[in-house]
Design an enzyme around this catalytic site. Sequence first.
Site, PDB file in Angstrom:
ATOM      1  N   LYS A  85       0.823  -1.218   0.000  1.00 36.13           N
ATOM      2  CA  LYS A  85       0.000   0.000   0.000  1.00 36.13           C
ATOM      3  C   LYS A  85       0.853   1.263   0.000  1.00 36.13           C
ATOM      4  O   LYS A  85       0.443   2.288  -0.529  1.00 36.13           O
ATOM      5  CB  LYS A  85      -0.898   0.029   1.231  1.00 36.13           C
ATOM      6  CG  LYS A  85      -1.681  -1.218   1.470  1.00 36.13           C
ATOM      7  CD  LYS A  85      -2.805  -1.376   0.492  1.00 36.13           C
ATOM      8  CE  LYS A  85      -3.506  -2.702   0.708  1.00 36.13           C
ATOM      9  NZ  LYS A  85      -4.744  -2.830  -0.029  1.00 36.13           N
TER      10      LYS A  85
HETATM   11  C1  LIG Z   1      -0.783  -7.760   2.163  1.00 36.06           C
HETATM   12  C2  LIG Z   1      -1.907  -7.662   1.189  1.00 36.06           C
HETATM   13  N1  LIG Z   1      -1.929  -8.492   0.143  1.00 36.06           N
HETATM   14  C3  LIG Z   1      -2.917  -8.471  -0.748  1.00 36.06           C
HETATM   15  C4  LIG Z   1      -3.973  -7.591  -0.628  1.00 36.06           C
HETATM   16  C5  LIG Z   1      -5.028  -7.587  -1.678  1.00 36.06           C
HETATM   17  O1  LIG Z   1      -4.863  -6.508  -2.547  1.00 36.06           O
HETATM   18  P1  LIG Z   1      -6.097  -5.914  -3.359  1.00 36.06           P
HETATM   19  O2  LIG Z   1      -7.101  -5.507  -2.313  1.00 36.06           O
HETATM   20  O3  LIG Z   1      -5.555  -4.764  -4.092  1.00 36.06           O
HETATM   21  O4  LIG Z   1      -6.619  -6.989  -4.187  1.00 36.06           O
HETATM   22  C6  LIG Z   1      -3.993  -6.696   0.457  1.00 36.06           C
HETATM   23  C7  LIG Z   1      -5.070  -5.716   0.675  1.00 36.06           C
HETATM   24  O5  LIG Z   1      -5.537  -5.041  -0.123  1.00 36.06           O
HETATM   25  C8  LIG Z   1      -2.926  -6.722   1.360  1.00 36.06           C
HETATM   26  O6  LIG Z   1      -2.874  -5.862   2.361  1.00 36.06           O
HETATM   27  N1  LIG Z   2      -6.550  -5.382   2.041  1.00 37.68           N
HETATM   28  C1  LIG Z   2      -6.914  -4.042   2.174  1.00 37.68           C
HETATM   29  C2  LIG Z   2      -8.368  -3.803   1.981  1.00 37.68           C
HETATM   30  C3  LIG Z   2      -8.625  -2.462   1.389  1.00 37.68           C
HETATM   31  O1  LIG Z   2      -8.030  -2.415   0.141  1.00 37.68           O
HETATM   32  P1  LIG Z   2      -7.855  -1.132  -0.749  1.00 37.68           P
HETATM   33  O2  LIG Z   2      -6.717  -1.477  -1.626  1.00 37.68           O
HETATM   34  O3  LIG Z   2      -9.123  -0.931  -1.427  1.00 37.68           O
HETATM   35  O4  LIG Z   2      -7.541   0.047   0.111  1.00 37.68           O
HETATM   36  C4  LIG Z   2      -6.364  -3.492   3.468  1.00 37.68           C
HETATM   37  O5  LIG Z   2      -5.298  -3.916   3.847  1.00 37.68           O
HETATM   38  O6  LIG Z   2      -6.938  -2.689   4.126  1.00 37.68           O
END
Ligand SMILES: Cc1ncc(COP(=O)(O)O)c(C=O)c1O
Ligand SMILES: N[C@@H](CCOP(=O)(O)O)C(=O)O
Length: 465
Positions: free
Chosen positions: A114
Amino acid sequence: MRYRSTRGTLDAAAPDFSDILLSGLAGDGGLYMPDHWPHIPRETLTSWRSLSYADLAAEVIGLFTEGSIDRDTLRTMAHDVYGRFDHAAVAPLVEVEDGLFSLELFHGPTLAFKDMAMQMLGRLFEHVLKQRNHHVTIVGATSGDTGSAAIEAFRGREHVSIVILHPHNRTSEVQRRQMTTVLEDNVLNIAVEGDFDDCQDMVKAMFADEAFRTDCSLSAVNSINWARIAAQIPYYVRSALALGGPDRPVSFAVPTGNFGNILAAWVASQMGLPIDRLCVGSNRNDILTRFLLNNDMTKRQVEPSLSPSMDIQVSSNFERLLFEMLGRDPNRCRAIMEEFRQTGCMAVPHDAWEQIRETFHGIALSDEQTTDTMKALYAESHYLADPHSAIGLAAGRRFHEAGVPMIAAATAHPAKFPDAVKKATGIHPELPPHLADLFSRKERYDVLPNDIEKIKAAVRTHRGR
Ligand SMILES: Cc1ncc(COP(=O)(O)O)c(C=O)c1O
Ligand SMILES: N[C@@H](CCOP(=O)(O)O)C(=O)O
């Protein structure tokens, strides 16, 4: 560059990047999309091989900010942001097995992918808010990682109040503490007695309440905000170029929840990056895998798993892909999404499903399979993966074809999930020095019921503090 909603029409007053950055979600409940995909010519891609991560990020993001934020400003921001990552390559590639690479996206301040986008968003918001002399209240939902990344990016910022909802007792302790030990005045953490989908629903409900939205000047930094997706594209471009692109295609495997990260890879392909396969890895919350295998997008109860950040059933960004597969028809998209909201079952037209399956593949892992993968990666390759990254690597192994490099997104540092890593490998991963005292820091957060009125009241009070 102008933007349109997945549920609305493109009109003359279409917003630009700065507008959609601040508003996050479209007023009609849809998600913003660029009105066209910028095309990156092959020669340009080739010439980008020599750029630093920061310069490449400015080029890619700049294609979406045209007419809004200039390249030099972006470049300065990107150098400042990525210069603070703890790896010189920013997002290094590690070859774990022959032709299977781990793209480590966890070298930012909160140890999860993130940060790659959120750190840029912090700078972008500051830039636009200063220009407009405006204050916003960011409301966000997190299953663990978005929250800490957002809080880190926005803590102490003059023009921003931030409220993060996380599901009570459903994140790892490290994840919770990374959020709740930030004591700046502009930060409010709420532990909701519910799951991640409840938190995400509440964020969407706050946006749907026009009066509340305007009163509080709401903004979003979840991946419903297009800027998040835009800032996640550069690492796909860079890793593909490092492994021979654009002269040969690569494939990506991505541990997936809200579908934002893998969508960014798909967008890169729409912009001209040769990509062969996009592989979704899920945990037991396997709605996307069921969809890819059987066109079954039926929502079930969210189940806790070893990879809590992916404990999600409603993958918000799927709407963007659906919109595209429906030939950008906002009326059909609105109708399908509305029905999904009401019935918990999404009826994706057969031709759209088939088109999606040309590129996307899916695999779901149980907790046991995840643990076994972590164990095997450590035993065979001496690679320590957190449970999310292990799911990405397992998906990569499953769909790897000879001659096409497979790049698996490693989305979190093992130290964010020490218990799972220790159980699988016997190794206790240490937090890096800047977080070494995390467990002795004071925490602050409120626990609230899964009740939208109570959450709104808390947001209002925080805004008016
Ligand atoms: C460590 C981790 N891996 C994978 C994901 C999944 O990613 P996305 O929500 O973009 O599919 C998340 C949360 O979004 C995460 O925090
Ligand atoms: N896995 C995410 C969930 C929110 O995902 P986002 O990419 O839409 O912000 C988290 O860690 O909070």
